[in-house]
Design a protein around this motif. Structure first.
Motif, short mmCIF file in Angstrom:
data_model
loop_
_atom_site.label_atom_id
_atom_site.label_comp_id
_atom_site.label_asym_id
_atom_site.label_seq_id
_atom_site.Cartn_x
_atom_site.Cartn_y
_atom_site.Cartn_z
N LEU A 61 0.82 -1.21 0.00
CA LEU A 61 0.00 0.00 0.00
C LEU A 61 0.86 1.26 0.00
O LEU A 61 0.59 2.22 -0.73
CB LEU A 61 -0.92 -0.01 1.22
CG LEU A 61 -2.11 -0.97 1.17
CD1 LEU A 61 -2.78 -1.05 2.54
CD2 LEU A 61 -3.12 -0.53 0.12
N VAL A 62 1.91 1.25 0.81
CA VAL A 62 2.80 2.42 0.86
C VAL A 62 3.52 2.60 -0.47
O VAL A 62 3.65 3.72 -0.98
CB VAL A 62 3.81 2.27 2.01
CG1 VAL A 62 4.82 3.42 2.00
CG2 VAL A 62 3.09 2.23 3.36
N GLU A 64 2.49 1.82 -3.36
CA GLU A 64 1.56 2.25 -4.41
C GLU A 64 1.10 3.69 -4.23
O GLU A 64 0.94 4.43 -5.22
CB GLU A 64 0.35 1.32 -4.42
CG GLU A 64 -0.69 1.67 -5.48
CD GLU A 64 -1.92 0.79 -5.39
OE1 GLU A 64 -2.62 0.67 -6.41
OE2 GLU A 64 -2.20 0.25 -4.30
N LYS A 65 0.95 4.14 -2.97
CA LYS A 65 0.22 5.39 -2.75
C LYS A 65 1.00 6.48 -2.04
O LYS A 65 0.53 7.62 -2.00
CB LYS A 65 -1.06 5.09 -1.96
CG LYS A 65 -2.01 4.13 -2.67
CD LYS A 65 -3.27 3.88 -1.87
CE LYS A 65 -4.22 2.93 -2.60
NZ LYS A 65 -5.47 2.69 -1.83
N ASN A 66 2.14 6.18 -1.45
CA ASN A 66 2.85 7.22 -0.71
C ASN A 66 3.51 8.20 -1.68
O ASN A 66 4.30 7.80 -2.55
CB ASN A 66 3.92 6.60 0.20
CG ASN A 66 4.51 7.62 1.16
OD1 ASN A 66 5.33 8.43 0.77
ND2 ASN A 66 4.07 7.57 2.40
N TRP A 233 -0.27 5.67 3.58
CA TRP A 233 -0.77 5.51 2.21
C TRP A 233 -1.89 6.50 1.91
O TRP A 233 -2.71 6.30 1.03
CB TRP A 233 -1.20 4.07 1.93
CG TRP A 233 -2.23 3.49 2.84
CD1 TRP A 233 -3.58 3.65 2.77
CD2 TRP A 233 -1.99 2.60 3.95
NE1 TRP A 233 -4.21 2.95 3.76
CE2 TRP A 233 -3.27 2.27 4.50
CE3 TRP A 233 -0.86 2.05 4.52
CZ2 TRP A 233 -3.40 1.43 5.59
CZ3 TRP A 233 -1.01 1.21 5.61
CH2 TRP A 233 -2.26 0.91 6.14
#
Length: 441
Positions: A61-62, A64-66, A233
């Motif tokens: 998640l991190v 992909e989205k951070n 995220w």
């Protein structure tokens, strides 16, 4: 058996401390390539259908989205742009000269006109020194990006550990509240039958209220830990649930002996070595700029009076009698000498910090084992015996309350020890630059 196991761990601790005392001194380029590699590059993004998130799910998640991870390439592109700029030549200059120029026709006929093209030539290494300085900044930017990504991974792992701790704390607080409720109900029933004192009922009611408050506080802590973790995220989800962390603390300790790391591979030292490289390159650039750059010019001159043309060639050379960057270069050399001394001091401090962290982890691991194998079973048996004695009317409620508090406190202590070990583990990984659980056995 437990005594032998503690002796084994103590011997392991001394081995690890001895290993850290004999770390070598090599350059970062020669250090283990496994260090300072965050798992984000290898993270696989998948649809998360589980009710609880694993550490790998959180890393995905991190990754992909951070937004920080997405910004790293722009920092590198900025540094690479400076390298392209450093390799460019200066622009040529075009000059037009008019002599004997007048407004009347006879004056104009006597005009002398020259067109000259000049180019500055850096033949004493100025351009190469600029490019070397730009490359040093690129290497430093790459390292900062690598370090930032690794730190972000450790932040995600620490958030995962804190979330697991908060979940367990909320579970223990709920169990403590249920236990307090059971005791209160039991005492209330005994009080109604005349077998318990009013003071015991009031005291058990007080303990129940305290347990309810602690349970509410634990739920708020879990909510805050969830929002702190999900912020990595880009959300503020207060309902995140994670899997229990099942990493064996003792295995992490044994993994330290598998490390092949020098003091120079530690983050603080690498940072200072890169700063030294940049100062070195800046000093060489100033030394190159102290040498004069030649300016070559050539053109044609038109004598309007006799219709004659002539070629013009020129060469100019600045005379660096006074300003040769002596002051700046001396200042940079002083900075380098100071930085070398600071690096030596920091090496000793880093080595001491690593030994201290290992020692603290070993001590906490021993405390955890004693709590889990001796203190908790004893407290559970003691509480069970006290409950039976109280129900039989042989002891007052205050004695039962002491047993209850001792049992609950030990359960919370065990959870806190887990978190303390994880915090020290993260701090150690932040120093040495490698996740302990990823070391190959």
């Amino acid at each position: 058996m437990r005594f032998k196991h503690l002796i084994y761990k103590r011997a392991l601790w001394y081995c690890m401390i001895t290993a850290t005392m004999f770390w070598g001194s090599v350059s970062f380029a020669d250090s283990n390539p496994a260090h300072w590699q965050s798992p984000f590059e290898k993270a696989t993004i998948k649809q998360i259908d589980n009710d609880s998130l694993s550490l790998n799910d959180i890393v995905g998640l991190v990754a992909e989205k951070n937004p920080i991870l997405k910004s790293l390439k722009w920092h590198l592109e900025s540094a690479e742009g400076n390298l392209r700029q450093a390799g460019l030549w200066s622009n040529p200059e075009l000059e037009l000269e008019l002599e004997e120029f007048g407004w009347n026709a006879p004056g104009f006929r006597e005009t002398e006109m020259a067109i000259i093209l000049s180019q500055e030539l850096e033949i004493f290494g100025q351009r190469g020194a600029r490019k070397q300085h730009a490359r040093a900044n690129i290497d430093y930017t790459k390292w900062k990006n690598q370090k930032l990504a690794f730190d972000l991974y450790l932040d995600a792992k620490m958030g995962y550990f804190k979330m697991a701790h908060a979940q367990d704390k909320a579970r223990l607080a709920r169990e403590a509240m249920e236990l307090a409720q059971t005791i209160y109900n039991n005492i209330e029933d005994r009080h109604n039958k005349g077998a318990a004192l009013q003071s015991g009922l009031l005291l058990s009611r007080l303990e129940l209220l305290k347990a309810q408050l602690e349970s509410d506080e634990a739920l708020r802590d879990r909510k805050n830990a969830s929002m702190e973790l999900s912020a990595l995220w880009g959300t503020d989800d207060s309902g995140v649930v994670v899997e229990d962390f099942g990493i064996d603390c003792h295995e992490c300790l044994k993994n330290i002996t598998e490390l092949d790391v020098s003091v120079d591979s530690c983050g603080e030292i690498i940072e200072m070595l890169f700063q030294k490289d940049i100062i070195d390159s800046e000093s060489r650039l100033l030394a190159a700029e102290a040498k004069p750059a030649l300016t070559f010019s050539g053109g044609v001159k038109r004598l309007q009076g006799d219709k004659a043309n002539s070629f013009i060639l020129g060469l100019s050379l600045p005379l660096p009698f006074v300003n040769r960057n002596q002051g700046e270069r001396a200042g940079l050399q002083a900075d380098i000498k100071a930085l070398k001394l600071e690096i030596n001091e920091r090496k000793a401090r880093v080595s001491s910090t690593v030994r201290s962290h290992i020692g603290k982890i070993v001590q906490l691991d021993e405390k955890l084992e004693i709590t889990d194998s001796l203190l908790l079973p004893t407290a559970e048996k003691t509480y069970e015996s006290l409950t039976q004695a109280y129900n039989a009317g042989r002891i007052p409620y205050t004695s039962l309350l002491e047993g209850e508090r001792a049992l609950i406190d030990l359960r919370f202590d065990k959870n806190n020890i887990f978190l303390n070990i994880r915090e020290l583990q993260i701090e150690l990984e932040r120093i040495i630059g490698i996740p302990l659980e990823s070391i190959k056995k």
